[in-house]
Design an enzyme around this catalytic site. Structure first.
Site, mmCIF file in Angstrom:
data_model
loop_
_atom_site.group_PDB
_atom_site.id
_atom_site.type_symbol
_atom_site.label_atom_id
_atom_site.label_comp_id
_atom_site.label_asym_id
_atom_site.label_seq_id
_atom_site.Cartn_x
_atom_site.Cartn_y
_atom_site.Cartn_z
ATOM 1 N N HIS A 290 -14.334 -2.433 9.699
ATOM 2 C CA HIS A 290 -13.056 -2.171 10.430
ATOM 3 C C HIS A 290 -13.258 -1.033 11.356
ATOM 4 O O HIS A 290 -12.773 -0.818 12.236
ATOM 5 C CB HIS A 290 -12.110 -1.751 9.310
ATOM 6 C CG HIS A 290 -10.677 -1.437 9.671
ATOM 7 N ND1 HIS A 290 -10.186 -0.261 10.095
ATOM 8 C CD2 HIS A 290 -9.628 -2.494 9.642
ATOM 9 C CE1 HIS A 290 -8.978 -0.324 10.320
ATOM 10 N NE2 HIS A 290 -8.548 -1.719 9.984
ATOM 11 N N ASP B 190 -11.652 6.129 9.944
ATOM 12 C CA ASP B 190 -11.820 4.920 9.512
ATOM 13 C C ASP B 190 -12.831 4.757 8.583
ATOM 14 O O ASP B 190 -13.252 5.566 7.903
ATOM 15 C CB ASP B 190 -11.977 3.855 10.744
ATOM 16 C CG ASP B 190 -11.337 2.503 10.766
ATOM 17 O OD1 ASP B 190 -11.611 1.930 9.915
ATOM 18 O OD2 ASP B 190 -10.744 2.111 11.467
ATOM 19 N N SER C 42 -3.785 -2.306 12.929
ATOM 20 C CA SER C 42 -4.937 -1.689 12.836
ATOM 21 C C SER C 42 -5.772 -1.793 14.293
ATOM 22 O O SER C 42 -6.340 -0.985 14.863
ATOM 23 C CB SER C 42 -5.955 -2.114 12.004
ATOM 24 O OG SER C 42 -5.978 -1.290 10.712
#
Ligand code: NAG
Ligand code: NAG
Ligand code: NAG
Ligand code: NAG
Ligand code: NAG
Length: 757
Positions: free
Chosen positions: A216, A144, A544
C-alpha cells in the site's frame, strides 16, 4: 446438590483470585498537551517524562510505560496507563486532551488489487508541466505501510542533491539501511512502539524497518510522486505503457506508521517527526472507522493541526465505507479526498458452454480452459449451510467437490471482500470464480484464481444456462482493457460520504480524484495483494489511491507558488474542480446513477490544469484556524495550551471559517455568512457573483461585484441565506465568482430547518 455447590464454590474462588491477583488493566493512551512547550526538544522530553512521573510515582515507572514522547513539533506523549491514572492526568491543566489509542486502517483492502499499465494520473489532464522542474524542491511525506526503495519509481537518476532544508533521516532497520535512500527517496522512518503496545501478547513477525511488505505505501507514494518509468506491464502484457506520479520530480520521505493497521501513538510520532524534518506536504491514506472522534482526540487531526502551523498541507482519504455520514478525516485543516473512476474498463468476459458471453469485470492476464460451473451453495462443506457456502465465506466450500470447478459466489453485504471469496475458491482447489454483486459496476482487480465480477442482469443469463444443462461449462477470456469509457468519472460506490459528523457546517469530503483500478509501484514480495503474483506495478482501488493524486497536484502547486499557504493550495484545487463527466453531464454516483452532491465529491473532480490558475482563493490564517479550534472545546480554557496564541473571547462560528465551500447545518430563518477572497490572478480584476440557490432558500451576495486592483488583495463579502421552505435535510446550490475567464466555485449545502419570518 453437591455438584452445584462445588461448582459454585469453584467460581467464587476463581473470581476472588482474579480480584486479588490481577494488576489493574493498562491500555495505551495519548496525552496531548498542545504547542511545543520549549524550543529545545530535549527540554520538552524531560518535561514530559517528569509530568508522567508525577502520576506514576517514579521516573523509572514513567520510562517503563512510555510509548512515544512528542517533542519535536508539539508536546505530549503516549503511555500505558490504567483508567485511574488517565483520570488523574485528565485533571492536570497542561493537558489539552487524553484519549485511548485507536486503530486506523489503510483506506483500501488487500483484495482490491490490479494489473495494467499507464499513468494513473487523470488521463483527461495533459501534463501540467512548466512547474515540474521546480518540483524538485518539494518534499512529500507519506504516512503509510513503508516503501520498496528498489522500485524504479524511486530511482534518482539525474536528480540534484537533497534540498538543504531537509532535516529528516533514513533510519536503519531490518533489510533496510541508509543506503536504500537516495536523492529521490530522501527519508524513511518507522514506528513500532504503538503497534507493539496494542497487543504485547501477539508477537507478529514482520520486518522492523521502513521496508514495505504490504504494498500500500509503495503504491500511494509512487502515485503522489513516483518518477516517470517507461515500458512497464502486468503479466499477460496487459496495458504496457509508462507509470508516473503526480509530481514526478518531487522528493519523497516514507513514514511507516502502519503495520497490520495504524495506531494513534505511531501516527502522532510520525507527525512529530515529519513536521520537524521539513516535509512540504503530507499524504495519509489512512483513517479511523466511522464515526471519527473529535479533532483533538484523533491523532491525524492533531498532527495535521500542527502541520498547518508550519504551513504543511495534509491530504487524506475520506474512507471506503460508502454510506452517508461515514466520511472521516473531517477537520477543516485536512484536505479530504473521495474516490472516482477513470475512463478505463477492465472487461473480463466469460464464455459459457452454449456460446453465450457473460460480461463482467476483473483483471485476468490469460485465457483459461473450460471448467465445470457450480453454484457455491451446492458445494457446502460439512456443517456449513448452503446459504453460507453461496457467499463463499472462508472454509465454507467442500474441497473434494470444489476441485477443478468454477464457483459462482454471491454477496451477503455489498462491500464484502471479493478477494477473500476468490481466496476461498482457491483454497478449496477451485478453477475460477464468478462473483455476482449488484454493486460491481466499475471495480476490477486481479484475483488468485481467474475471475469475473458480474451484476444481476448478467447473472440471469448464467442462471438460465445453468438450468438448461446438466453439465454447465465456462471459460474466462483474457481481460480486455477498454479506454475512453463513458461516462466517466463517476464517484465510486465505496467512497465515504458526508455530511460531516463532527462539524456539520464544513462540507466533507472536499474533492474527488481517481481511485479505481489505479496502477502504481508495488513490492515484488507483496504477492498477496497482487493475485498471488510477484509484480513491480499493481492495481488497487480505494480513497487511498485518490488521496495521493491530490497530494501530487498539491506538490505541483506548491512548487509553482511557493508563497501560497496550505489553505490557498487547497482552495485553488477546490474552486476549480470540475462537475462534468466526459459526456458533459454532471458527474454521477456509480451505484445509484444519480448526480453526485457535495457530500459525495465535495467541490467536484480535481482539475490539475485549472488549479494552477484559480484567479481568486479563499485563504485561512492561523489565527482563524485557532479561533475555530477554540470554538470546539468544552470551554476555551480546555484548549488553552493548544497554541501559543491564546483563544479569542468569541471563537469564529464554523460556517464563517473562510472555507472554499459554504455549509450551514442548521439554517433557521436567515443567516449571513462571511467570506474573503484573495487575488492571485491579474492585478486588475473584476469579478461578478452568480448564485445557484438551493431549492427553497434565497441566496444573495453583497457586494455582488468585486474590483481587485493589486495582487494578493483581499476583499470580503457576505452571503445571505433566507429559508422560504423548510427542507429538514441538506439542499445544495453554489456560488460562482467569475471575471469571464476564471470560475471560482463554491458549493453551498444548507439544512433549512425553519422558515424566515
Ligand atoms: C499549559 O498551561 C498551563 C497553565 O496555563 C501552564 O502552566 C503550562 O506551562 C502550559 N503547558 C505547556 C506545555 O505550555
Ligand atoms: C453462517 O455464517 C455466519 C456469518 O456470516 C455465521 O455466524 C454462522 O455461524 C454460519 N453458519 C453456519 C452453519 O455455517
Ligand atoms: C431455474 O430453475 C428453477 C427451478 O428448476 C427455477 O425456480 C428458476 O426460476 C430457473 N431460473 C431461471 C433463470 O430460469
Ligand atoms: C499462490 O501460489 C502458490 C504457488 O503457485 C500456491 O502454492 C498457493 O496456494 C497460492 N496461494 C493462493 C492463496 O492461491
Ligand atoms: C436537518 O435538520 C433537522 C432538524 O434539526 C434534523 O432533524 C435533520 O437530521 C438534519 N438533517 C441532516 C442530514 O443532518
Amino acid at each position: 446438590m453437591g455438584l452445584t455447590k462445588s461448582n459454585l464454590w469453584y467460581t467464587i474462588v476463581a473470581s476472588i483470585f482474579v480480584l486479588t491477583a490481577a494488576a489493574p488493566h493498562k491500555k495505551a493512551y495519548i496525552v496531548y498537551m498542545g504547542e511545543k512547550s520549549h524550543k529545545d526538544h530535549n527540554v520538552v522530553h524531560a518535561q514530559v517524562h517528569s509530568f508522567l512521573a508525577d502520576t506514576l510515582g517514579t521516573l523509572e515507572e514513567a520510562q517503563r510505560n512510555m510509548i512515544h514522547t512528542y517533542k519535536r513539533s508539539f508536546t505530549g506523549f503516549s503511555a500505558m496507563l490504567t483508567d485511574d491514572q488517565a483520570a488523574q492526568i485528565k485533571r492536570r491543566e497542561e493537558v489539552v486532551s487524553i484519549f485511548p489509542s485507536k486503530s486506523h486502517k489503510l483506506h483500501t483492502t488487500h483484495s482490491w488489487d490490479f494489473l495494467n499499465t499507464i499513468d494513473s494520473f487523470p488521463a483527461q489532464n495533459s501534463d501540467p508541466s512548466g512547474c515540474e522542474a521546480s518540483g524538485q524542491d518539494i518534499i512529500v511525506g507519506v504516512f503509510d505501510s513503508g516503501i520498496w526503495p528498489e522500485s524504479k519509481s524511486f530511482n534518482d537518476v539525474g536528480m540534484p542533491p537533497i534540498p538543504r532544508k531537509w532535516k529528516g533521516a533514513c533510519q536503519d532497520g531490518e533489510q533496510f539501511t541508509a543506503r536504500n535512500c537516495n536523492n529521490k527517496l530522501i527519508g524513511a522512518r518507522f514506528y513500532t512502539n504503538g503497534y507493539d503496545a496494542s497487543d504485547p501478547e501477539l508477537q507478529k513477525t514482520f520486518i522492523k524497518s521502513a521496508r514495505d511488505t504490504d504494498g500500500h505505501g509503495t503504491h500511494t507514494t509512487s502515485t503522489a510522486a513516483g518518477r516517470i518509468v517507461n515500458g512497464i506491464s502486468f503479466p499477460g502484457g496487459l496495458g504496457a505503457g509508462a507509470a508516473r506520479g503526480g509530481s514526478p520530480n518531487s522528493r519523497v520521505a516514507a513514514y511507516k506508521v502502519c503495520w497490520d493497521d495504524c495506531k494513534d501513538p505511531d501516527i502522532l510520532a510520525g507527525f512529530d517527526d515529519a513536521i520537524a524534518d521539513g516535509v512540504d506536504i503530507i499524504s495519509a491514506s489512512i483513517g479511523p472507522d466511522p464515526p471519527q472522534a473529535n479533532y483533538f482526540e484523533d491523532a491525524i487531526s492533531i498532527g495535521a493541526f500542527h502541520a498547518l502551523q508550519k504551513n504543511i498541507l495534509v491530504s487524506c482519504s475520506a474512507g471506503n465505507s460508502g454510506d452517508p455520514f461515514t466520511a472521516t478525516n473531517l477537520s477543516p485543516w485536512i484536505l479530504t479526498v473521495a474516490a472516482s473512476s477513470i475512463d478505463r474498463r477492465f472487461e473480463a468476459d466469460v464464455v459459457l458452454g452454449n456460446g453465450k458471453i457473460l460480461q463482467g469485470l476483473a483483471v485476468n492476464p490469460y485465457d483459461s480452459q473450460f471448467f465445470p460451473v457450480v453454484l457455491g451453495k451446492d458445494l457446502a462443506a460439512a456443517g456449513v449451510t448452503p446459504a453460507n457456502a453461496s457467499f463463499c465465506h472462508a472454509d465454507s466450500l467442500d474441497d473434494v467437490r470444489t476441485k477443478g470447478k468454477i464457483v459462482v459466489c454471491q454477496h451477503e453485504i455489498p462491500i464484502e471482500s471479493r478477494g477473500a471469496k476468490a481466496a476461498e475458491v482457491s483454497r478449496a482447489g477451485g478453477a475460477g470464480m464468478i462473483d455476482i454483486n449488484p454493486e460491481v459496476k466499475d471495480l476490477a482487480q486481479p484475483f488468485v484464481v481467474p475471475a469475473s465480477l458480474t451484476d444481476e442482469a448478467q447473472a440471469s443469463i448464467l442462471r438460465a444456462y445453468l438450468n438448461s444443462t446438466s453439465s454447465p461449462m465456462a471459460k474466462f477470456l483474457k481481460t480486455n482493457v477498454v479506454l475512453h469509457d463513458k461516462p466517466s468519472p463517476k464517484v465510486a460506490f465505496f467512497s465515504s460520504r458526508g455530511p460531516n459528523t463532527v462539524t456539520p457546517d464544513i462540507i466533507k469530503p472536499d474533492i474527488t480524484a481517481p481511485g479505481l483500478t489505479i496502477l502504481a509501484a508495488w513490492p515484488p514480495i507483496a504477492t498477496a495483494g497482487a493475485g498471488n503474483r510477484s509484480v513491480d506495478y499493481n492495481f488497487l482501488s480505494g480513497t487511498s489511491m485518490a488521496c495521493p493524486h491530490i497530494t501530487g497536484v498539491a506538490a505541483l502547486l506548491k512548487a509553482r507558488f511557493p508563497y501560497w499557504t496550505a489553505a490557498m493550495i487547497k482552495s485553488a484545487m477546490m474552486t476549480t474542480a470540475t462537475l462534468s463527466d466526459n459526456t458533459n453531464s454532471l458527474i454521477k454516483n456509480t451505484f445509484t446513477n444519480t448526480p453526485a452532491t457535495p457530500f459525495d465529491f465535495g467541490s467536484g473532480h480535481v482539475n490539475p490544469v485549472a488549479a494552477q490558475d484559480p484567479g481568486l482563493v479563499y485563504d485561512i490564517s492561523l489565527e482563524e484556524y485557532t479561533s475555530f479550534a477554540c470554538g470546539l472545546g468544552p470551554s476555551p480554557g480546555a484548549l488553552k495550551n493548544l497554541t501559543i496564541t491564546a483563544c479569542p473571547p468569541n471563537p469564529i462560528a464554523s460556517y464563517n471559517l473562510n472555507y472554499p465551500s459554504i455549509g450551514v447545518a442548521d439554517l433557521r430563518g436567515s443567516l449571513s455568512v462571511t467570506r474573503s477572497l484573495t487575488n492571485v490572478g491579474p492585478a486588475q480584476s473584476h469579478y461578478r457573483a452568480k448564485v445557484y440557490s438551493p431549492p427553497g432558500v434565497i441566496v444573495s451576495v453583497y457586494p455582488s461585484e468585486l474590483q481587485f486592483t493589486r495582487p494578493l488583495q483581499k476583499i470580503s463579502f457576505t452571503v445571505s441565506l433566507s429559508v422560504q421552505q423548510r427542507s429538514q435535510d441538506f439542499v445544495f446550490g453554489a456560488l460562482v465568482w467569475s471575471d469571464g475567464k476564471h470560475f471560482v466555485r463554491s458549493p453551498i449545502a444548507v439544512n433549512a430547518t425553519a422558515i424566515a419570518s
